[in-house]
Design a protein around this motif. Sequence first.
Motif, PDB file in Angstrom:
ATOM      1  N   PHE A 153      45.001  39.370  21.761  1.00 53.13           N
ATOM      2  CA  PHE A 153      46.381  39.257  21.272  1.00 53.13           C
ATOM      3  C   PHE A 153      46.854  37.810  21.297  1.00 53.13           C
ATOM      4  O   PHE A 153      46.422  37.010  22.111  1.00 53.13           O
ATOM      5  N   ARG A 177      48.096  39.812  26.412  1.00 57.50           N
ATOM      6  CA  ARG A 177      48.484  41.157  26.857  1.00 57.50           C
ATOM      7  C   ARG A 177      47.443  41.717  27.791  1.00 57.50           C
ATOM      8  O   ARG A 177      46.732  42.650  27.466  1.00 57.50           O
ATOM      9  N   LEU A 178      47.353  41.104  28.968  1.00 66.44           N
ATOM     10  CA  LEU A 178      46.446  41.645  29.979  1.00 66.44           C
ATOM     11  C   LEU A 178      47.186  42.718  30.756  1.00 66.44           C
ATOM     12  O   LEU A 178      48.364  42.956  30.531  1.00 66.44           O
ATOM     13  N   PHE A 179      46.479  43.355  31.694  1.00 66.35           N
ATOM     14  CA  PHE A 179      47.132  44.300  32.598  1.00 66.35           C
ATOM     15  C   PHE A 179      47.378  43.544  33.902  1.00 66.35           C
ATOM     16  O   PHE A 179      46.480  43.457  34.738  1.00 66.35           O
ATOM     17  N   PRO A 180      48.576  42.974  34.078  1.00 71.26           N
ATOM     18  CA  PRO A 180      48.779  41.962  35.124  1.00 71.26           C
ATOM     19  C   PRO A 180      48.524  42.450  36.539  1.00 71.26           C
ATOM     20  O   PRO A 180      48.055  41.689  37.365  1.00 71.26           O
ATOM     21  N   ASN A 181      48.823  43.727  36.838  1.00 67.27           N
ATOM     22  CA  ASN A 181      48.673  44.190  38.221  1.00 67.27           C
ATOM     23  C   ASN A 181      47.347  44.885  38.479  1.00 67.27           C
ATOM     24  O   ASN A 181      47.230  45.672  39.405  1.00 67.27           O
ATOM     25  N   MET A 182      46.370  44.623  37.628  1.00 65.30           N
ATOM     26  CA  MET A 182      45.037  45.156  37.888  1.00 65.30           C
ATOM     27  C   MET A 182      44.116  43.968  38.121  1.00 65.30           C
ATOM     28  O   MET A 182      44.394  42.868  37.665  1.00 65.30           O
ATOM     29  N   LEU A 193      38.254  42.427  37.215  1.00 67.67           N
ATOM     30  CA  LEU A 193      37.153  43.331  36.878  1.00 67.67           C
ATOM     31  C   LEU A 193      37.694  44.630  36.267  1.00 67.67           C
ATOM     32  O   LEU A 193      37.150  45.136  35.277  1.00 67.67           O
ATOM     33  N   GLU A 194      38.780  45.144  36.823  1.00 70.88           N
ATOM     34  CA  GLU A 194      39.354  46.381  36.283  1.00 70.88           C
ATOM     35  C   GLU A 194      39.834  46.183  34.848  1.00 70.88           C
ATOM     36  O   GLU A 194      39.696  47.067  34.009  1.00 70.88           O
ATOM     37  N   MET A 212      36.938  46.543  32.841  1.00 70.77           N
ATOM     38  CA  MET A 212      36.447  47.923  32.832  1.00 70.77           C
ATOM     39  C   MET A 212      37.305  48.823  31.941  1.00 70.77           C
ATOM     40  O   MET A 212      36.820  49.836  31.433  1.00 70.77           O
ATOM     41  N   ILE A 213      38.566  48.459  31.731  1.00 69.52           N
ATOM     42  CA  ILE A 213      39.389  49.194  30.779  1.00 69.52           C
ATOM     43  C   ILE A 213      38.762  49.091  29.393  1.00 69.52           C
ATOM     44  O   ILE A 213      38.715  50.054  28.630  1.00 69.52           O
ATOM     45  N   HIS A 247      36.253  51.602  28.760  1.00 70.60           N
ATOM     46  CA  HIS A 247      36.718  52.989  28.802  1.00 70.60           C
ATOM     47  C   HIS A 247      36.128  53.874  27.699  1.00 70.60           C
ATOM     48  O   HIS A 247      35.613  54.947  27.958  1.00 70.60           O
ATOM     49  N   ASP A 257      37.960  39.805  41.785  1.00 76.72           N
ATOM     50  CA  ASP A 257      38.863  40.654  42.557  1.00 76.72           C
ATOM     51  C   ASP A 257      40.312  40.162  42.540  1.00 76.72           C
ATOM     52  O   ASP A 257      41.176  40.761  43.165  1.00 76.72           O
ATOM     53  N   ARG A 283      37.547  41.254  27.975  1.00 77.50           N
ATOM     54  CA  ARG A 283      37.954  42.647  27.880  1.00 77.50           C
ATOM     55  C   ARG A 283      37.586  43.220  26.510  1.00 77.50           C
ATOM     56  O   ARG A 283      37.107  44.350  26.400  1.00 77.50           O
TER      57      ARG A 283
END
Lengths: 262, 404
Positions: free
Chosen positions: A90, A94-99, A102-103, A106-107, A110, A152, A170
Amino acid sequence: MENILEVKGLTMDFGGLRAVDSVDLYVKPKEIVALIGPNGAGKTTFFNCVTGIYTPTKGDILVSSNSGSAVRINGFKPNRVTERGLGRTFQNIRLFPNMTVLENVMIGKHCRLSAKILGALFRDKKTRAEELKAAQECYTILEKLGLEKACDELASNLPYGDQRKLEIARALATEPKMLLLDEPAAGMNPQETVELTHLIRRIRDTEQIAILLIEHDMKLVMNLSERIYVMDHGQKIADGTPLDIRNNPEVIKAYLGEDIDA
Amino acid sequence: MTQEILKSLKAAIWFMFLTFPIMVIKVNTVYKTIEWRWMNMVFIGVGIFVGSFVWRWLLNRKDNPTVKKDHVPVSTRIQSYLAENPMAKRALQGVLLAALLCFPIFMNAYQINIFTVALMYIILGLGLNIVVGLAGLLDLGYVAFYAVGAYTYALLNTNFGMSFWVVLPIGGALAAIFGILLGFPVLRLRGDYLAIVTLGFGEIIRLVLENWNDFSHGPSGIAGIDKPDFFGLELSLNQMTDAIYYMMVAFTIITIFFVGRLQNSRIGRAWLALREDEIACQAMGIGRTRTKLMAFALGATWAGLMGVVFAAKTSFINPASFTFLESAIILSIVVLGGMGSIPGVILGALIMILLPEYMRSFSEYRMIIFGGAMVLMMVFRPQGLVSNFRRKYSFHGVDERLGG
């Protein structure tokens, strides 16, 4: 179909505004193609149509399937488009800030995994093996982009340049046939931009995937891309090699404005 | 400093003025005299002055923290210590389990009952935590699923004599179906809009139960529901209390175990991603419809199971047990404890259920204390008591770490 992506006469209307006006575009396997144009030319809207965030008003978006035939993906949900092998980043991160980092990656994996509720609850052998494999593959992707030390960390704690890289990581985890990068170099300094150029080329060479990118940094675009499409006011005004584009009067006019005494 | 004192002084004077008519003037209607209670005014003045000063000081401390930026909260430190030392974790779990199991030996039936209720709310909180904490879907009508479970058992038991253990899975499944029914129309909604629709859904279920006399016996409820049956044993009232307590301990452990696994699974990650950024989540290949419905259905399942337990435990239910207040309490448990954190939800449930119960000796003041505590909580620690802790992966000895 020999092209990985083929867009024919793509049109997108927002009410009375025609943001994208019958644009044709194709991308061959393992090709780096740039989409450039002044601000508001409709580049990101074009991306959003291709990746399913908007449903285009008219036109065809064809993606080659594994069997080689073309699939029309107009109106597919974004996740179905991703499953077909188009991974994207993007313009505004637009990351997933509270993950963790590595997670986040891993999204991306999915849609290539299959664990269901029962697998999650009872964590059987198959699910465990799948999770382990996914985590390792994602770690390998992070290693390729030089982010493995931060694996981590929470994504929001990464420096800006690394967040851009993480978005690419990602998208790579979705196992794409083609990567769509929306202004990957935005906000980077010249040094970082050079690194990014190498990175993108390396990804293409090692992963054997095609790359379509939107970018304003002309140095990056000219260095990297094999073909360039130019958009202005929603229309495609030129396409060709970097050399053609550099000397195309239409393009110069769109970027610099018309000469008054011409 | 002088400015702070001046501000507090202003607040004190303003409050003295505001409360003057009710706190100072007292009209004695018998003797037709007016009492002037000036001491009250002094109390209010001093009280507000001190209160306002402390409040300002706390706010100031919160805005200009003296600790360093990379300060790790205590709860996170404990959690990461436990994650790195499985032995310590096992030991802690063992101690807690032993304490839970020995509890009825030392306590009377009243205490055991309170604890059973607290355990029920832990499970309800963990269920709602899936929807609100993990998937980020604000659900204000959670109690509807609880009601579905309770009425499933009440009706099937009183009409067809079906036993507790048979109805338990039926109640859970029915609640899950209702979860999906609610989920479909609200797929596109987020935030405030979703909250309003779920609130409405909760009220619809309650109003139907209240007004459909032939079906649910309306406001008078259903009485004489059978207690759970334990291997056909004849149990006295006290033994039954103990038995239900132990059953709830087992349910709680199973729930914690399953929710923990869900959280760290492919589906749990998808929920988190959905909470963090819906568009990015879809663009990364996660189906929004599926993921959301799964969250609603799984969250509702636990509420349905607890509904069955509730009906069996109290042996009488009516719609008054399923008001919005109940949803609000469960939501407070999740928010107070820390969204998305299992230890947080457990702590939240214990505080929310046990505190008002043990503060009964303060009788009329307990709700004020409780409300005040909630407000302070939201001002000074909005992220909840226990911060969310994400699992870390180790890639030195991948094989042994990832299995667990």
